[in-house]
Design a protein around this motif. Structure first.
Motif, short mmCIF file in Angstrom:
data_model
loop_
_atom_site.label_atom_id
_atom_site.label_comp_id
_atom_site.label_asym_id
_atom_site.label_seq_id
_atom_site.Cartn_x
_atom_site.Cartn_y
_atom_site.Cartn_z
N LYS A 147 -92.78 -85.43 -62.09
CA LYS A 147 -91.92 -84.72 -61.64
C LYS A 147 -90.29 -85.42 -61.21
CE LYS A 147 -95.04 -81.24 -60.04
NZ LYS A 147 -95.53 -80.21 -58.87
N ILE A 148 -89.49 -84.79 -61.93
CA ILE A 148 -88.13 -85.42 -61.79
C ILE A 148 -87.07 -84.50 -61.36
CG2 ILE A 148 -86.23 -86.53 -62.86
CD1 ILE A 148 -88.77 -88.38 -63.05
N ARG A 149 -86.67 -84.77 -60.32
CA ARG A 149 -85.68 -84.14 -59.37
C ARG A 149 -84.20 -84.92 -59.54
NH1 ARG A 149 -88.18 -79.87 -56.80
NH2 ARG A 149 -90.32 -80.38 -56.48
N ALA A 150 -83.34 -84.10 -59.01
CA ALA A 150 -81.89 -84.73 -58.97
C ALA A 150 -81.59 -85.94 -58.45
CB ALA A 150 -80.79 -83.63 -58.60
N LYS A 151 -82.37 -86.31 -57.15
CA LYS A 151 -82.20 -87.68 -56.61
C LYS A 151 -82.78 -88.83 -57.44
CE LYS A 151 -86.39 -86.85 -53.99
NZ LYS A 151 -86.97 -86.87 -52.56
N ASP A 152 -83.69 -88.41 -58.24
CA ASP A 152 -84.61 -89.37 -59.29
C ASP A 152 -83.65 -89.98 -60.21
OD1 ASP A 152 -87.05 -89.20 -57.66
OD2 ASP A 152 -87.46 -87.11 -58.98
N LEU A 153 -82.70 -89.05 -60.69
CA LEU A 153 -81.85 -89.63 -61.80
C LEU A 153 -80.76 -90.44 -61.25
CD1 LEU A 153 -81.29 -86.11 -63.50
CD2 LEU A 153 -82.93 -88.07 -64.37
N ILE A 154 -80.45 -90.46 -59.82
CA ILE A 154 -79.71 -91.63 -59.22
C ILE A 154 -80.33 -92.85 -59.68
CG2 ILE A 154 -78.49 -92.44 -57.35
CD1 ILE A 154 -77.12 -90.03 -58.20
N PHE A 155 -81.49 -93.14 -59.58
CA PHE A 155 -82.21 -94.34 -59.93
C PHE A 155 -82.19 -94.84 -61.27
CE2 PHE A 155 -83.39 -93.07 -55.72
CZ PHE A 155 -83.69 -94.20 -54.94
N SER A 156 -82.71 -93.97 -62.24
CA SER A 156 -82.67 -93.99 -63.57
C SER A 156 -82.79 -92.92 -64.30
CB SER A 156 -84.00 -94.83 -63.93
OG SER A 156 -84.16 -95.05 -65.04
N GLN A 251 -77.47 -98.56 -62.58
CA GLN A 251 -77.52 -97.99 -64.08
C GLN A 251 -76.93 -98.72 -65.25
OE1 GLN A 251 -78.97 -94.35 -65.22
NE2 GLN A 251 -79.20 -93.63 -62.96
N LEU A 252 -75.63 -99.44 -64.77
CA LEU A 252 -74.85 -100.23 -65.73
C LEU A 252 -75.39 -101.46 -65.93
CD1 LEU A 252 -71.25 -99.12 -64.50
CD2 LEU A 252 -72.46 -98.16 -66.66
N TYR A 253 -76.38 -102.01 -65.18
CA TYR A 253 -76.77 -103.37 -65.37
C TYR A 253 -77.19 -103.74 -66.70
CZ TYR A 253 -76.17 -103.88 -60.16
OH TYR A 253 -75.55 -103.92 -58.89
N GLY A 254 -77.96 -102.96 -67.17
CA GLY A 254 -78.60 -103.12 -68.34
C GLY A 254 -77.46 -103.41 -69.66
N TYR A 255 -76.20 -103.22 -69.47
CA TYR A 255 -75.35 -103.35 -70.59
C TYR A 255 -74.34 -104.55 -70.20
CZ TYR A 255 -76.51 -98.44 -70.96
OH TYR A 255 -77.18 -97.18 -71.43
N ARG A 271 -84.80 -97.74 -50.29
CA ARG A 271 -84.73 -96.15 -50.39
C ARG A 271 -85.84 -95.54 -50.98
NH1 ARG A 271 -79.58 -94.18 -50.94
NH2 ARG A 271 -80.55 -92.21 -51.55
N ARG A 272 -86.44 -96.20 -51.92
CA ARG A 272 -87.75 -95.59 -52.52
C ARG A 272 -88.36 -96.59 -53.47
NH1 ARG A 272 -87.36 -91.46 -57.64
NH2 ARG A 272 -89.18 -92.19 -58.63
N PHE A 273 -89.66 -96.96 -53.12
CA PHE A 273 -90.36 -98.08 -53.66
C PHE A 273 -91.48 -97.32 -54.59
CE2 PHE A 273 -94.06 -100.54 -54.39
CZ PHE A 273 -93.50 -102.00 -54.74
N ASP A 274 -91.20 -97.65 -56.05
CA ASP A 274 -92.46 -97.27 -56.76
C ASP A 274 -92.36 -98.38 -57.69
OD1 ASP A 274 -90.66 -96.69 -59.01
OD2 ASP A 274 -90.53 -94.77 -58.53
N LEU A 275 -93.31 -98.60 -58.52
CA LEU A 275 -93.73 -99.65 -59.21
C LEU A 275 -92.71 -100.02 -60.53
CD1 LEU A 275 -95.53 -101.97 -59.84
CD2 LEU A 275 -97.08 -100.61 -61.19
N LEU A 276 -92.14 -98.76 -61.16
CA LEU A 276 -91.17 -98.69 -62.06
C LEU A 276 -89.87 -99.35 -61.51
CD1 LEU A 276 -90.56 -98.15 -64.92
CD2 LEU A 276 -89.93 -95.64 -64.48
#
Length: 291
Positions: A147-156, A251-255, A271-276
Motif C-alpha cells: 500500500k503506497i501513500r503520498a508520504k511513501d513517494l517522497i522516498f521512492s 531520488q536524483l542520486y541514481g542519475y 525516518r522510516r526503516f524498511d529493507l528496500l
C-alpha cells in the motif's frame, strides 16, 4: 469480472510510428475487449497522422487527436484524459507495450481492492531482444510496500509511470502538470494521494513492458538539470518541509552520484526503516565512497 466496465487507454505519441503501431496492437489484442483507445499525436512528421487515420477506420474503439502545435507529452496525456469516456483509465507510452492480460488483470482485481485510489503492478524491462524479469528485480519488487501513500513517494517512486484509476479522479485533480520538466508521473500520483488521503495498491503481477532497447529518446528522457528543476517545482507546489525536500532530493542520486550527501541518506533510515530503503541507502553510500 464485469465486461460492462469501459476502460480508456491513452497513448501520447511523437515521431515514432513503428513503435506506436506495436503499442496500439498490444492494446487492441487485449483479452478484455470493452476498451477505448485514445492516441494524441504531438505534431509528428513521420507518417503518424496518416497511420492513425487508417487504423481508426478498422476499429471503432480507436480515437485520435492531432495537435496543431507541439506541446509535450503531459499536454497530450491531458487531452486524452479530458476526452475519455471510460469509467477507469490507464496510460501507455508509445515505445512500450502491454501484455495481453493487462486490462483484464486490473478489472478482475477491482472487487478485492475497494478502498484503494489506484492500482499498479510491476514493469518488465526490455534491454535487448526480449523482455526479462530478473531475479534481482523480483526480489526488489517483493520488498516494496503493498500500500503506497503520498508520504511513501517522497522516498521512492514505488508506483512507476502508469496506474489504473477512476477517470473522474484523474480529471478532478488536473491530470499531469506540464510545468514539471520530468517526474510528471510521481508528481501526479503524489497530488492525487495527498489530496484524497488514500493509497495505491500494488498487484503482484507483470503486465507492462518498458522498452529501453531502441535508440530513440524516451518521452521522459533524463537530464540532471531537468531533474533539479523538477525537484524544485515539486517541493514548491506541495509546500514540502525541509526534511521532506531533502528526502525527495535523494531520488536524483541514481542519475548523478556527485549529488550524493550523507545527511539525507541517514535521515531516510531514521525516518522510516524498511529493507528496500536500507538496500537503496547502501547502494548510494557505495556510490558516494567510490567517487
Amino acid at each position: 469480472m464485469s465486461e460492462n466496465l469501459l476502460v480508456t487507454i491513452y497513448i501520447p505519441t511523437f515521431n515514432r510510428v513503428d513503435l506506436l503501431e506495436r503499442a496500439i496492437n498490444s492494446v487492441v489484442t487485449q483479452s478484455y475487449k470493452n476498451i477505448e483507445i485514445i492516441v494524441v499525436d504531438d505534431c509528428s512528421t513521420d507518417g503518424t497522422q496518416e497511420f492513425l487515420k487508417e487504423i481508426a477506420k478498422g476499429d471503432e474503439r480507436i480515437k485520435f487527436f492531432l495537435k496543431e502545435k507541439n506541446g509535450g507529452a503531459c499536454e497530450s496525456r491531458n487531452i486524452a484524459i479530458q476526452n475519455a469516456r471510460g469509467e477507469y483509465i490507464t496510460g501507455l507510452d508509445d515505445d512500450d507495450y502491454f501484455l495481453p492480460n493487462r486490462i483484464e488483470n486490473f478489472v478482475s482485481n477491482l472487487s478485492n481492492v475497494k478502498n484503494s485510489v489506484l492500482l499498479f503492478d510491476n514493469p518488465i524491462i526490455k534491454l535487448d531482444d526480449r523482455p526479462i524479469i530478473t531475479k534481482k528485480r523480483k526480489i526488489m519488487n517483493t520488498l516494496k510496500p503493498k500500500k503506497i501513500r503520498a508520504k511513501d513517494l517522497i522516498f521512492s517512486n514505488y508506483i512507476g509511470n502508469q496506474v489504473f484509476i477512476k477517470t473522474d479522479i484523474l480529471k478532478k485533480f488536473g491530470g499531469f502538470d506540464k510545468n514539471m520538466p520530468m517526474w510528471q508521473d510521481i508528481e501526479c500520483w503524489y497530488n492525487i494521494l495527498v489530496n484524497t488521503g488514500g493509497y495505491g495498491l500494488s498487484l503482484n503481477s507483470y503486465t507492462y513492458v518498458v522498452d529501453l532497447s531502441h535508440e530513440m529518446d524516451r518521452i521522459s528522457n533524463f537530464k540532471i538539470e531537468k531533474g533539479k528543476k523538477a525537484f524544485r517545482c515539486f517541493s514548491k507546489k506541495h509546500s514540502l518541509s525541509q526534511q521532506d525536500s531533502q528526502l525527495l532530493f535523494c531520488q536524483l542520486y541514481g542519475y548523478d552520484k556527485k549529488l550524493i550527501k550523507l545527511g539525507p541518506l541517514f535521515e531516510k533510515l531514521r525516518r522510516r526503516f524498511d529493507l528496500l530503503i536500507f538496500l537503496n541507502t547502501l547502494k548510494n553510500l557505495y556510490l558516494f565512497f567510490k567517487r
